[in-house]
Write a protein that holds these residues in place. Sequence first.
Motif, short mmCIF file in Angstrom:
data_model
loop_
_atom_site.label_atom_id
_atom_site.label_comp_id
_atom_site.label_asym_id
_atom_site.label_seq_id
_atom_site.Cartn_x
_atom_site.Cartn_y
_atom_site.Cartn_z
N GLY A 15 0.70 -1.15 0.07
CA GLY A 15 -0.04 -0.05 0.03
C GLY A 15 0.67 1.38 0.17
N TYR A 16 2.09 1.23 -0.32
CA TYR A 16 2.96 2.35 -0.20
C TYR A 16 2.94 2.95 -1.45
N ASP A 17 3.08 4.39 -2.07
CA ASP A 17 3.11 5.01 -2.99
C ASP A 17 4.18 5.89 -3.00
N VAL A 18 4.65 6.36 -4.36
CA VAL A 18 5.64 7.64 -4.37
C VAL A 18 5.13 8.75 -3.69
N LEU A 19 5.67 9.68 -2.94
CA LEU A 19 4.96 10.87 -2.70
C LEU A 19 5.26 11.84 -3.71
N SER A 20 4.29 12.48 -4.23
CA SER A 20 4.45 13.26 -5.54
C SER A 20 4.68 14.64 -5.13
N LEU A 21 5.88 15.32 -5.68
CA LEU A 21 6.09 16.77 -5.12
C LEU A 21 5.81 17.61 -6.36
N SER A 22 4.98 17.48 -7.13
CA SER A 22 4.63 18.19 -8.31
C SER A 22 3.61 19.13 -7.72
N SER A 23 2.80 19.82 -8.63
CA SER A 23 1.70 20.92 -8.28
C SER A 23 0.48 20.02 -8.06
N GLN A 24 0.41 18.86 -7.65
CA GLN A 24 -0.80 18.21 -7.40
C GLN A 24 -1.16 18.43 -6.03
N SER A 25 -1.20 19.62 -5.57
CA SER A 25 -1.33 19.99 -4.36
C SER A 25 -2.48 21.33 -4.11
N ALA A 26 -3.34 21.31 -3.43
CA ALA A 26 -4.40 22.23 -3.59
C ALA A 26 -3.71 23.55 -3.02
N MET A 27 -2.83 23.61 -2.24
CA MET A 27 -2.29 24.83 -1.67
C MET A 27 -1.40 25.81 -2.80
N VAL A 28 -0.53 24.63 -3.60
CA VAL A 28 0.33 25.22 -4.43
C VAL A 28 -0.39 25.76 -5.67
N GLU A 29 -1.66 24.87 -6.08
CA GLU A 29 -2.33 25.41 -7.11
C GLU A 29 -3.18 26.71 -6.80
N ALA A 30 -3.63 26.78 -5.53
CA ALA A 30 -4.26 27.95 -5.01
C ALA A 30 -3.04 29.24 -5.32
N CYS A 31 -1.94 28.83 -4.87
CA CYS A 31 -0.84 30.17 -4.97
C CYS A 31 -0.66 30.30 -6.48
N VAL A 32 -0.37 29.43 -7.16
CA VAL A 32 -0.01 29.76 -8.64
C VAL A 32 -1.13 30.19 -9.20
N SER A 33 -2.50 29.87 -9.01
CA SER A 33 -3.58 30.47 -9.89
C SER A 33 -3.85 31.81 -9.40
N ALA A 34 -3.28 32.05 -7.99
CA ALA A 34 -3.63 33.50 -7.62
C ALA A 34 -2.91 34.43 -8.20
N TYR A 35 -1.45 34.08 -8.59
CA TYR A 35 -0.64 34.79 -9.41
C TYR A 35 -1.11 34.83 -10.84
N ALA A 36 -1.51 33.97 -11.47
CA ALA A 36 -1.52 33.84 -12.77
C ALA A 36 -2.92 34.63 -13.19
N GLN A 37 -4.03 34.43 -12.23
CA GLN A 37 -5.31 34.79 -12.74
C GLN A 37 -5.27 36.32 -12.49
N THR A 38 -4.43 37.03 -11.33
CA THR A 38 -4.36 38.16 -11.05
C THR A 38 -3.50 38.85 -12.24
N VAL A 39 -2.73 38.61 -12.56
CA VAL A 39 -1.58 39.00 -13.50
C VAL A 39 -2.28 39.26 -14.86
N ALA A 40 -3.10 38.24 -15.19
CA ALA A 40 -4.10 38.38 -16.49
C ALA A 40 -5.20 39.20 -16.22
N MET A 41 -5.63 39.87 -15.11
CA MET A 41 -6.58 40.90 -14.90
C MET A 41 -6.21 42.05 -15.29
N CYS A 42 -4.83 42.24 -15.22
CA CYS A 42 -4.21 43.71 -15.39
C CYS A 42 -3.77 43.92 -16.69
#
Length: 442
Positions: A15-42
């Motif tokens: 039952g062990y899996d490799v721990l993913s250190l990619s962007s598959q994290s809700a917090m990382v996605e929230a931070c990246v989306s905050a920057y991307a969507q805010t810059v796109a608004m300007c």
Amino acid sequence: MPADVGNSINWWQNGYDVLSLSSQSAMVEACVSAYAQTVAMCPGDHWRLNAKNGRDRITNSALSRILRHPNDYQSISDFLLNGTRSLYLDGNAYALALRNDRYEINELHLMNPRLSYPRLATTGDIFYQLGGNDIISRRLGEEALIVPARDVLHIRLHTQRQRFPTPLVGESPIVAAYSDVGMGAAIAQQQLRFYMNEARPSAVLSTDLVLDKDQVQALRDRWNEQARGLHQGGTPILTAGLKVQPWAQGGKDAATADMLKLSNEHIALAFRIPLQVLGIGGNNLSSTELLMQSWIASGLGFALNHIEESIGLLFGLKGPPDEYVEFDTAALLRSALKDRIEALARGVQGGIYAPNEARQTEGLDAVKFGDEPRVQQQVVPLSAVDKIPAAPAPPAAPPAAAAANDDAKPPPPEKGDRDAIQREVRNLIASADRIGRRRLSS
């Protein structure tokens, strides 16, 4: 990988899996989306210094056209959204610049940062190998392109020289938060297995009787027949003094939640985003303007300036204050009507904006006599105070009228005549007394 993996060779069967250190994290996605969507608004504009030390918006340059339509299949919002995501997920954003017959840049095409990288020639010249854009690959007939640096928009974050031999490859903030991302992923996976396997019951059955192993198993089987699987939600009947007691949440679960919250705060700290922007806590600010200003003063301001300078370098601009690109952050206050109107009203009253300039900001038509800034009459520079003409003195009364007036003031005494000043004071007191008596008699 988890520490217990080393206890068995067939760890994947346990039952062990490799721990993913990619962007598959809700917090990382929230931070990246905050920057991307805010810059796109300007919205961005091309500005140039004029002869009056002001600035003019340039609307007929190649840069101004790119800032409206970067290519024929993307809007500028789509371009900035995906470019900023690449910047914060991979540390680099690449775009291929195509030129027209006048050698002006008329198209920008985003490339995949994981399939693109800079190459340094032996002469010190910089080239880029670009790939990952199927549209460009089919139009140009090549999967990988070797392009000189003058035709590449490369936006990169901080370069870690220990990992990269040249200062041409940026690094994402995710690298600094790898341990927190891994801890969050481990907690989420462990909790998922915990609840999927029903490792913790929601309640227990208790009795004061002493039951042997067979009796306990028989009661457990009877309970499962009525409360699990297809019979979930049934009504078990308890006998032999059995009682159902809820299983309270232990301190370990609360500690797990605290650890997950702490890891999320560390990720937000690495991305330099206030927690209020993500909606997960922090000190509440009194207005949306203060919230945006606090973020602009930290991470967002750097992101906008970094992208502006990279675009200016590609187009060969002189830089501020002569000629530059600027993204307008006023669009972030589009929903804060009260703050926006108050700022414009103060700007008009203080002579910073002309009335028509403030009206144009809100999309209103110009009005007559509204093209010039205004200030109140008493607001003058100190150097002009002595040049203001004095108010004209009132005309002197005729002698006959002065004699007929009982309340007429005597001529002012000469300076230094003490007796004359005392006589004038006594006359003023007597005159005031006569006026008071007249009012009382009337």
